[in-house]
Enzyme design. Sequence first.
Site, short mmCIF file in Angstrom:
data_model
loop_
_atom_site.label_atom_id
_atom_site.label_comp_id
_atom_site.label_asym_id
_atom_site.label_seq_id
_atom_site.Cartn_x
_atom_site.Cartn_y
_atom_site.Cartn_z
N GLU A 174 0.83 -1.21 0.00
CA GLU A 174 0.00 0.00 0.00
C GLU A 174 0.86 1.25 0.00
OE1 GLU A 174 0.71 1.66 2.94
OE2 GLU A 174 1.81 -0.14 3.53
N GLY A 316 6.37 -0.04 4.14
CA GLY A 316 5.14 -0.36 3.42
C GLY A 316 5.45 -0.71 1.98
N GLU A 317 4.53 -0.38 1.10
CA GLU A 317 4.64 -0.61 -0.35
C GLU A 317 4.52 -2.09 -0.73
OE1 GLU A 317 8.23 1.02 -2.02
OE2 GLU A 317 7.93 3.01 -1.11
N GLY A 318 4.58 -3.00 0.25
CA GLY A 318 4.68 -4.43 -0.05
C GLY A 318 6.10 -4.93 -0.02
#
Length: 350
Positions: A174, A316-318
Amino acid sequence: MSQSAVSFQINSVSKVQEQLIQQKINLKTKPLGALGQLESLALQIARIQGADQPYIANPTMLVFAGDHGIAAEGVSIAPSEVTRQMVQNFAHGGAAINVFCRQVGFKLEVIDCGILTPIEGVKGIIDQRLGAGTGAIHLEPAMALETVDKGFAMARDLIERHHQAGCNLVAFGEMGIGNTSAASAIMAAIMQLDVIDCVGRGTGINQETLARKLMLIELALLLHQSALTGPKEVLACLGGFEIVQMTGAMLAAAERNMLVVVDGFIATAAALVAVTIAPNVRDYLIFAHQSDEQGHLRMLEFLQAKPLLSLGLRLGEGTGAALALPLIQAAVNFYNQMASFSDAGIEAVV
């Protein structure tokens, strides 16, 4: 409940073959349990797929982006405009998640769930906008309940497209300035915890900003207290457009018997909501890592999850989910390819 309510039919993973799967693992050329967590991971994957030869096909990383009204109050180190800038960075291949996905072999797709201003004419950004940022949760609901169902429907269509393309493992990341505030509020509401036990420094805020973040989340929970009657209502009052679509996508992926790789604090908040909606979802979840966000460990413990990695990540970001893919592949490969004691002509040491 809204008239357009979306529901999911998720089967519990069968335990019929569990003993046979465990026996196959035990008879590999190694002492019992010597491959540690990879063994329980192989067992989980083989149970989900119900196949003698489990496999990973077309692994796909979905990064959901959305903006948050509460960010205008300065609860993060960055303004909301950075969400849009980072989404453009994803599209151009320059972020950490791009680097890691290229390295490990993830297909990456970026979904605009509702950043402040849309990005037009840029290849690689999927338009699933639910609005231009959520409402400020300490002043109003994040969104209407109908918007939650709309997000679930969009997420289901997204997962169906990837399932039809042969994907059987989907990971979730995300991007959204202010989304640790939304995730903390969701955590406090569902787990019935004090806000102070759920709120951390996000990407690195100072003490003054942390105090403001705590106060605003407490105000949000007080404001919406009577409306927090179920998990969808929690999303409508406190969530983010990206958290809504992550939740729906996790439910849809489990419905299709796909492996679901959960990233960090925000993604785990979405998983928390998904499991509250449909407890059987838990069988399909692989938790990639324990992040440096202080509430994450509490959520993982609540979900009885043992993450694969603990690297102090808080991006985050994966990113954590991407880094976990080689471990997931290793679990599948040892299960399929490692010799048994009888195959190798070695005396069993079990």
